[in-house]
Design an enzyme around this catalytic site. Structure first.
Site, mmCIF file in Angstrom:
data_model
loop_
_atom_site.group_PDB
_atom_site.id
_atom_site.type_symbol
_atom_site.label_atom_id
_atom_site.label_comp_id
_atom_site.label_asym_id
_atom_site.label_seq_id
_atom_site.Cartn_x
_atom_site.Cartn_y
_atom_site.Cartn_z
ATOM 1 N N CYS A 125 0.840 -1.347 0.008
ATOM 2 C CA CYS A 125 0.042 -0.127 0.081
ATOM 3 C C CYS A 125 1.090 1.180 0.064
ATOM 4 O O CYS A 125 1.532 1.642 1.030
ATOM 5 C CB CYS A 125 -0.720 0.053 1.069
ATOM 6 S SG CYS A 125 -1.735 1.542 1.491
ATOM 7 N N CYS B 94 -0.058 3.940 2.884
ATOM 8 C CA CYS B 94 0.385 3.410 3.970
ATOM 9 C C CYS B 94 2.028 3.531 4.346
ATOM 10 O O CYS B 94 2.460 4.014 5.347
ATOM 11 C CB CYS B 94 0.364 1.694 4.297
ATOM 12 S SG CYS B 94 -1.424 1.210 3.855
#
Length: 141
Positions: free
Chosen positions: A65, A68
């Site tokens: 991600c 993230c």
């Protein structure tokens, strides 16, 4: 206050006013409140959120991600700034799919805040450090 050791998962008690003094675990003698986020897995998660008297702010994330990865340094910075006021933890959703399912994680990063074992709020999406700090200070009180 009761605090779970991030190293041996032993339960420790410390006066609230001493939490800023970096207390050590009575069992393994390591620091109870690290200045960085701790990694939680399925086995340790329940103990930390149920047994800790401090608020626990959990970042559900995944290695693939992009947002993230962008938010990870900000999360670590805020963990350092609020050391002793909350426990900051990370859960890898790929390695712990049952936790993701249990808490209905639909998007990542997702931040969940637990107080005395109950989820009290959540926030989806990446935030810069300043906004994350402000949000964390509001939710931990």
């Amino acid at each position: 206050m009761q605090v779970v050791c991030p190293h041996c998962q032993g339960l420790n008690r410390s006066p609230a006013e001493r939490l800023q003094d970096n207390p050590r675990c009575g069992k393994c003698k390591q620091g109870l409140l690290p200045s960085h986020p701790i990694e939680l897995n399925q086995a340790a998660f329940g103990r930390f959120v149920q047994k800790s008297d401090l608020p626990v702010i959990v970042d559900f994330w995944a290695d693939w991600c992009g947002p993230c990865k962008m938010m990870a340094p900000a999360f670590a910075q805020v963990a350092s700034q609020l050391q002793g006021k909350a426990i900051f933890a990370k859960v890898d959703t790929e390695a712990n799919p049952a936790l993701s399912q249990q808490y209905a994680i639909r998007s990542i990063p997702s931040l969940l805040v637990f107080k005395q074992g109950r989820e009290v709020t959540r926030q989806a999406g990446a935030m810069p450090a300043g906004q994350l700090l402000q949000w964390a200070q509001q939710v931990i009180g």
